[in-house]
Design an enzyme around this catalytic site. Structure first.
Site, short mmCIF file in Angstrom:
data_model
loop_
_atom_site.label_atom_id
_atom_site.label_comp_id
_atom_site.label_asym_id
_atom_site.label_seq_id
_atom_site.Cartn_x
_atom_site.Cartn_y
_atom_site.Cartn_z
CG HIS A 1 -4.82 119.87 -35.17
ND1 HIS A 1 -4.60 118.46 -34.76
CD2 HIS A 1 -3.78 120.62 -34.68
CE1 HIS A 1 -3.43 118.43 -33.43
NE2 HIS A 1 -3.23 119.95 -33.04
CG ASP B 1 -4.74 122.72 -30.48
OD1 ASP B 1 -5.08 123.76 -31.14
OD2 ASP B 1 -3.94 122.73 -30.25
#
Length: 324
Positions: free
Chosen positions: A48, A222
């Protein structure tokens, strides 16, 4: 604070796990693990990078080959290593929302399924991908009134054929979202841009318009979150109140159910991990285009387009870089 490599004084000796040629994790490396990154290491985990620029900076500074579960992408656009955690998080979201809607937890005191003669909770789900579809499915199973938004009409058509009217599907636009959020008891953010930062689709003004004690569960946290007022929280301190609305922004939601999540993730990731272990990152990427999409950093360069765009950097070809 700029990241230097190698660190002047390692906090800990190199652990046996990090001494291996490939390290497999679930979450992105923590700040205290940055010192273990090195040029001859392949790290295979959720990264991420768009949401965690410090992790990107550490990987680039160390020259580590970083492979992200969430950007491994097949020819038909599927994200096979993101899917299991998306499914778990999506199924968790209504359960968590129902918990925080209870009055003693700070919510409106609304039962998801209502009662005979009493209207059920209204649940608005933003995004009909794996997270959103699973969230809508579970919320409908809890007898809530569910509205599911997406820009992809074909995806909404697919949901409609399966749910047969139990979930209301709406084309995503600002006006429709504003009207439905103002009347919602629970809003579930499930917007995804593979590798990139999630777009903000719920403004602060929309949050202000919500009912006191309503709940937001932003599963997109996220990747930065799709709600303007959201910030990341933890399992130990999961919610905060802003404008009278409870915000749940826990990163790694599936960590709340690790028994289920471990099996779901391992079932999906193990074949790809074996490819990298047998052929190396370069060989595996050459053999499998899906894995090539998963490679985010090589030799100090970003190699994933959406992540690079989100971070304001250029990207290179991972296969070419690994062939050097």
């Amino acid at each position: 604070m700029p990241i230097t490599w190698p660190p002047a004084q390692p906090l800990f000796p190199l652990q046996p796990t990090w001494a291996q040629e490939m390290v497999v994790k679930v979450k992105e490396p923590k700040a205290e693990e940055f010192q273990f990154l090195r040029p001859d290491l392949t790290l295979f985990t959720y990264l991420h990078l768009a949401a965690y620029p410090a992790v990107a900076a550490a990987l680039l500074a160390a020259g580590t080959t970083g492979i992200a579960y969430e950007t491994v992408q097949t020819e038909n656009g599927a994200l096979p290593l993101l899917a299991p955690m998306s499914e778990v998080a999506g199924r968790l979201a209504p359960q968590l929302g129902a918990h925080y809607l209870e009055r003693h937890n700070g919510g409106r005191g609304v039962l998801m399924g209502g009662a005979p003669g009493v209207r059920p909770a209204k649940v608005v789900v933003l995004g009909a991908g794996n997270v959103g579809w699973n969230a809508a499915w579970i919320a409908a199973g809890m007898e809530a009134e569910v509205v599911l938004f997406d820009k992809n009409i074909d995806r909404l058509r697919w949901v409609d054929q399966i749910q047969k009217g139990r979930v209301v599907t709406l084309a995503s636009n600002r006006g429709a979202i504003e009207r439905n959020i103002a009347d919602a008891d629970l809003v579930i953010g499930a917007v995804l841009v593979a590798g990139g930062r999630a777009p903000v689709v719920v403004s602060e003004d929309m949050v202000r318009s919500m009912k006191p004690g309503a709940v937001i569960v932003d599963v997109a946290i996220d990747q930065g979150g799709c709600v303007e007022t959201i910030h990341e929280t933890t399992h130990n301190d999961p919610v905060y109140n802003l404008h009278g609305v409870l915000h749940y922004g826990v990163g790694n939601m599936p960590g709340a159910v690790p028994h289920t999540s471990t099996y779901a993730l391992t079932n999906a990731t193990l074949p790809y991990q074996l490819e990298v272990a047998m052929f190396g990152a370069g060989g595996a990427a050459h053999r499998d285009a899906a894995l090539a999409h998963g490679i985010n950093t090589v030799a100090g360069q970003l190699t994933n387009g959406p992540a690079a765009e989100a971070l304001g950097m250029s990207s290179g070809d991972p296969v070419a870089l690994l062939a050097r």
